[in-house]
Design a protein around this motif. Sequence first.
Motif, PDB file in Angstrom:
ATOM      1  N   ALA A 177      73.914  27.992  48.464  1.00 39.62           N
ATOM      2  CA  ALA A 177      74.291  28.587  47.108  1.00 39.62           C
ATOM      3  C   ALA A 177      74.886  27.562  46.171  1.00 39.62           C
ATOM      4  O   ALA A 177      74.799  27.314  45.004  1.00 39.62           O
ATOM      5  N   THR A 178      76.087  26.860  46.946  1.00 40.08           N
ATOM      6  CA  THR A 178      76.896  26.262  46.437  1.00 40.08           C
ATOM      7  C   THR A 178      76.268  24.645  45.868  1.00 40.08           C
ATOM      8  O   THR A 178      76.328  24.129  44.811  1.00 40.08           O
ATOM      9  N   ALA A 179      75.333  24.184  46.946  1.00 41.86           N
ATOM     10  CA  ALA A 179      74.672  23.130  46.831  1.00 41.86           C
ATOM     11  C   ALA A 179      73.836  23.223  45.445  1.00 41.86           C
ATOM     12  O   ALA A 179      73.538  22.396  44.645  1.00 41.86           O
ATOM     13  N   ALA A 180      72.925  24.424  45.395  1.00 45.45           N
ATOM     14  CA  ALA A 180      72.056  24.767  44.282  1.00 45.45           C
ATOM     15  C   ALA A 180      72.993  24.903  42.815  1.00 45.45           C
ATOM     16  O   ALA A 180      72.491  24.269  41.968  1.00 45.45           O
ATOM     17  N   LEU A 181      73.881  25.394  42.864  1.00 46.25           N
ATOM     18  CA  LEU A 181      74.695  25.501  41.404  1.00 46.25           C
ATOM     19  C   LEU A 181      75.372  24.417  41.365  1.00 46.25           C
ATOM     20  O   LEU A 181      75.429  24.018  40.015  1.00 46.25           O
ATOM     21  N   THR A 182      75.969  23.455  42.164  1.00 43.34           N
ATOM     22  CA  THR A 182      76.268  22.180  41.739  1.00 43.34           C
ATOM     23  C   THR A 182      75.307  21.211  41.172  1.00 43.34           C
ATOM     24  O   THR A 182      75.498  20.451  40.311  1.00 43.34           O
ATOM     25  N   ALA A 183      74.069  21.433  41.955  1.00 39.02           N
ATOM     26  CA  ALA A 183      73.086  20.539  41.249  1.00 39.02           C
ATOM     27  C   ALA A 183      72.574  21.004  39.886  1.00 39.02           C
ATOM     28  O   ALA A 183      72.076  20.123  38.850  1.00 39.02           O
TER      29      ALA A 183
END
Length: 87
Positions: A21-27
């Motif tokens: 989730a953090t990776a997707a939101l950061t992207a």
Amino acid sequence: MTGLNGLEMWLTGTRTELNAATAALTAAGHLVQRGTRHALTGTDAGRYRLYLRLNIAATATRSAREPDARGGALIDLDAARAHRRPA
């Protein structure tokens, strides 16, 4: 719309879910603040809570008739339903 500045959220999940989730939101935007993971207890043992604050730029909206990124056209479901024949 100018974007979402200072969007705050609490995520809850396993380490793997929080990482994804953090990776997707950061992207999707810029990570302004990431809190410390806090382990949950009781029936939520093995899950964690994480605070995030992001800035996400606004994107231009696509026309419903504009092709998507893969080259296909989007279908207007309301129009299709209005014109379908009963079985």
